[in-house]
Design a protein around this motif. Structure first.
Motif, short mmCIF file in Angstrom:
data_model
loop_
_atom_site.label_atom_id
_atom_site.label_comp_id
_atom_site.label_asym_id
_atom_site.label_seq_id
_atom_site.Cartn_x
_atom_site.Cartn_y
_atom_site.Cartn_z
N GLU A 1 -36.63 -30.03 -4.13
CA GLU A 1 -35.79 -28.86 -4.45
C GLU A 1 -35.49 -28.86 -6.14
OE1 GLU A 1 -32.77 -28.09 -0.65
OE2 GLU A 1 -32.09 -29.31 -2.52
N LEU A 2 -36.08 -29.99 -6.53
CA LEU A 2 -35.89 -30.07 -8.37
C LEU A 2 -37.13 -29.59 -8.69
CD1 LEU A 2 -34.06 -33.72 -8.65
CD2 LEU A 2 -33.08 -31.36 -9.00
N PRO A 3 -36.90 -28.93 -9.92
CA PRO A 3 -38.22 -28.43 -10.78
C PRO A 3 -38.98 -29.55 -11.22
CG PRO A 3 -36.30 -27.21 -11.52
CD PRO A 3 -35.65 -28.32 -10.39
N ALA A 4 -40.14 -29.45 -11.21
CA ALA A 4 -41.00 -30.81 -11.63
C ALA A 4 -40.47 -31.47 -12.79
CB ALA A 4 -42.41 -30.27 -11.50
N GLN A 5 -40.10 -30.65 -13.91
CA GLN A 5 -39.83 -31.23 -15.08
C GLN A 5 -38.37 -32.15 -15.13
OE1 GLN A 5 -40.26 -28.07 -14.52
NE2 GLN A 5 -38.49 -26.71 -15.75
N LEU A 6 -37.73 -31.86 -13.92
CA LEU A 6 -36.34 -32.70 -13.86
C LEU A 6 -36.50 -33.75 -12.90
CD1 LEU A 6 -33.87 -29.55 -14.10
CD2 LEU A 6 -34.80 -31.17 -16.03
N ARG A 7 -37.56 -33.83 -12.22
CA ARG A 7 -37.55 -34.73 -11.08
C ARG A 7 -37.51 -36.41 -11.50
NH1 ARG A 7 -42.37 -32.31 -7.42
NH2 ARG A 7 -40.99 -30.44 -6.58
N GLN A 8 -37.84 -36.46 -12.84
CA GLN A 8 -37.71 -37.87 -13.45
C GLN A 8 -36.35 -38.10 -13.64
OE1 GLN A 8 -39.28 -38.05 -17.54
NE2 GLN A 8 -39.19 -35.71 -17.73
N TYR A 9 -35.32 -37.32 -13.76
CA TYR A 9 -34.05 -37.73 -13.93
C TYR A 9 -33.16 -37.61 -12.81
CZ TYR A 9 -35.70 -36.11 -18.64
OH TYR A 9 -36.11 -35.82 -19.65
N ALA A 10 -33.78 -37.57 -11.64
CA ALA A 10 -32.93 -37.55 -10.38
C ALA A 10 -31.97 -38.75 -10.22
CB ALA A 10 -34.12 -37.43 -9.21
N ARG A 11 -32.56 -39.87 -10.40
CA ARG A 11 -31.72 -41.14 -10.23
C ARG A 11 -30.86 -41.36 -11.39
NH1 ARG A 11 -33.90 -43.65 -6.12
NH2 ARG A 11 -35.96 -43.14 -5.16
N PHE A 12 -30.65 -40.72 -12.26
CA PHE A 12 -29.85 -40.93 -13.49
C PHE A 12 -28.34 -40.39 -13.11
CE2 PHE A 12 -32.41 -40.43 -17.72
CZ PHE A 12 -33.39 -41.50 -17.02
N THR A 13 -27.30 -41.24 -13.61
CA THR A 13 -26.04 -40.59 -13.20
C THR A 13 -25.69 -39.28 -14.02
OG1 THR A 13 -25.02 -41.78 -15.39
CG2 THR A 13 -25.22 -43.20 -13.29
N PRO A 14 -24.72 -38.61 -13.63
CA PRO A 14 -24.31 -37.13 -14.10
C PRO A 14 -24.24 -37.46 -15.76
CG PRO A 14 -23.28 -37.43 -12.27
CD PRO A 14 -23.96 -38.85 -12.22
N THR A 15 -23.60 -38.49 -15.98
CA THR A 15 -23.30 -38.71 -17.63
C THR A 15 -24.61 -39.02 -18.32
OG1 THR A 15 -21.17 -39.71 -17.21
CG2 THR A 15 -22.01 -39.90 -19.36
N ARG A 16 -25.53 -39.78 -17.82
CA ARG A 16 -26.90 -39.96 -18.25
C ARG A 16 -27.76 -38.64 -18.50
NH1 ARG A 16 -30.07 -44.76 -16.91
NH2 ARG A 16 -31.16 -44.38 -18.92
N ARG A 17 -27.82 -37.89 -17.21
CA ARG A 17 -28.39 -36.55 -17.07
C ARG A 17 -28.07 -35.73 -18.30
NH1 ARG A 17 -28.60 -37.56 -11.55
NH2 ARG A 17 -26.49 -36.32 -11.18
N ALA A 18 -26.80 -35.71 -18.41
CA ALA A 18 -26.22 -34.58 -19.37
C ALA A 18 -26.27 -35.08 -20.74
CB ALA A 18 -24.59 -34.54 -19.24
N LYS A 19 -26.80 -36.40 -21.00
CA LYS A 19 -26.87 -36.85 -22.42
C LYS A 19 -28.39 -36.83 -22.67
CE LYS A 19 -26.43 -40.95 -25.29
NZ LYS A 19 -25.87 -42.30 -25.36
N PHE A 20 -29.34 -37.30 -21.85
CA PHE A 20 -30.81 -37.42 -21.97
C PHE A 20 -31.77 -36.09 -21.57
CE2 PHE A 20 -29.33 -41.65 -21.85
CZ PHE A 20 -29.81 -42.25 -23.08
N ALA A 21 -31.11 -35.43 -20.43
CA ALA A 21 -31.90 -34.35 -19.87
C ALA A 21 -31.21 -32.85 -20.12
CB ALA A 21 -32.29 -34.54 -18.49
#
Length: 450
Positions: free
Chosen positions: A45-65
């Motif tokens: 369900e995730l776009p291809a460009q965001l799949r690499q951040y699937a295992r990040f925590t919400p805080t890390r996703r907000a910071k790096f993605a």
């Protein structure tokens, strides 16, 4: 398929477009909503460009993605709908209020604008713009309040700084006045000290001059005292020598004078006898004219021999001199040996010379005295004088030259005395005393022909 909500299905929500960039505050809230909704989506369900951040925590996703999630939310409608469903599940009251077109008045405008941007209800653009303006006003008010507070703080600090500056200025002015007074006092003391130093230097120069004068005077007095002491010591030596001579004369009586007179008498007698034999004069009685002092014809002296036409180094002159009656040959030993064989040790020089002089004494019958300088001796010499030769060494402090002059002065006037020495001073001295000096080379030649 994701079900469409009322606001999402309407044409108005789909046709609305945002004609300006998202306000920064709204964008941060949107990224937070997307980061929180990530966890409820599967990998497909995730776009291809965001799949690499699937295992990040919400805080890390907000910071790096954050940028990637915001871009995907804008370009991927299906992804935005899925995030909107997660938002409806998390905040149903806010979502319902937005669908009904009446956002809660107590809600944060940034939260309302972010939810409207994700859910896209009718009029969402206005909500986002209003939230941006409200956020700007709030930021402006906050900045204004902060500015006023900072201005008040700066004014307070300025007032404190001015008060501190005034007090510090007063303190420094007081210290400066005190320092000036101290400096003036120090200057006065310095001037007084300089004056004292100058007076001290002048006194020191005067003392040095007086000390130098006293030292020079003392040195002159010491020098004068030393000179007087040396003169007195010399005079004392002379007096002691005269006293010793007087004592010796008192002990010996007139034995020395008697010996000199007797020796002169023997010389005269032998000369007269020789002259009588040479002239073959018959014995005659004494005549009054014989008492007149005059030079008899045919009588020879060392000066007469010197007038003969012979080379000054001819050994024949020495033979003629030694043939005179009662002739006394005085030899300057080291002067002869160092002229004839200087490379030999002193002991061998003495033995060689004394052996040759013994032969000469035996041949001529003359009295022979050989004088050596005692200063050359490292220890007393154990020497047996050869037959016919008197060997003398000068005492400490007396040179061989002086001893030779003493021997010449000890002879009576008229006795032939021949002194062998190349030393000019010795030759001149003995010549004045009546002796005949001859060079050492002449004796060496005579001894070599013996």
């Amino acid at each position: 398929m994701v079900e469409s909500t009322g606001g999402e299905a309407g044409d108005g929500g789909a046709a609305e477009l945002l004609d300006r960039p998202l306000p920064e505050g709204v964008r941060r809230r949107v990224v937070a909503i997307v980061s929180d909704g990530f966890g409820g989506l599967t990998m497909n369900e995730l776009p291809a460009q965001l799949r690499q951040y699937a295992r990040f925590t919400p805080t890390r996703r907000a910071k790096f993605a954050g940028n990637a999630m915001a871009a995907a939310l804008e370009s991927e409608t299906l992804f935005r709908q899925r995030i909107g469903e997660r938002l409806r599940e998390a905040q149903p009251e806010l979502a319902g209020a937005l669908d009904s077109g009446t956002p809660p008045p107590a809600a944060d405008p940034l939260d309302v604008a972010a939810a409207a941007y994700v859910l896209r209800p009718a009029g969402w653009v206005k909500l986002v713009a209003a939230a941006g303006e409200e956020a700007q006003r709030a930021d402006a008010e906050r900045v204004d309040e902060e500015t006023r507070a900072e201005l008040d703080r700066l004014r307070e600090q300025l007032a404190e700084a001015q008060a501190h500056t005034r007090s510090e200025t007063e303190r420094l002015r007081t210290e400066l006045d005190t320092a000036r007074r101290e400096a003036e006092s120090v200057h006065r003391k310095l001037r007084a000290a300089l004056s004292d130093v100058k007076r001290g230097e002048a006194a020191a120069r005067k003392a040095r001059a007086e000390a130098d004068s006293a030292r020079a005077e003392g040195q002159a007095q010491v020098s004068s005292a030393e000179s007087e002491s040396r003169r007195l010591k010399a005079r004392l030596g002379e007096v002691e020598a005269a006293l010793e001579a007087s004592r010796r004369a008192a002990r010996e009586g007139r034995s020395v004078e008697d010996m000199r007179v007797r020796l002169l008498l023997d010389t005269v007698l032998e000369a007269a006898q020789g002259l009588r034999r040479e002239l073959a004069l018959p014995p005659v009685s004494m005549r009054p004219a014989d008492s007149v002092d005059a030079v008899e014809p045919g009588r020879m002296t060392p000066k007469d021999i010197a007038a003969r036409a012979l080379h000054e180094h001819d050994p024949a002159i020495l033979d003629q001199l030694l043939a005179l009656p009662q002739a006394h040959l005085v030899v300057d030993g080291y002067n002869v040996t160092k002229t004839g064989y200087p490379t030999m040790p002193l002991e061998k020089q003495r033995l060689r010379l004394l052996g040759s002089l013994s032969q000469l004494a035996a041949q001529t019958g003359a009295e022979v005295t050989c004088v050596f300088d005692g200063a050359e001796l490292a220890a007393p010499v154990l020497l047996a004088p050869p037959r016919g030769v008197r060997v003398l060494f000068s005492k400490a402090g007396v040179t061989a030259d002086e001893l030779i002059r003493q021997l010449v002065r000890a002879e009576p006037p008229g006795r032939p005395v021949i002194v062998v020495s190349t030393d000019r001073e010795v030759a001149d001295g003995v010549a004045k005393a009546g002796a005949r000096p001859v060079p050492s080379v002449m004796l060496l030649k005579r001894l070599s022909h013996a």
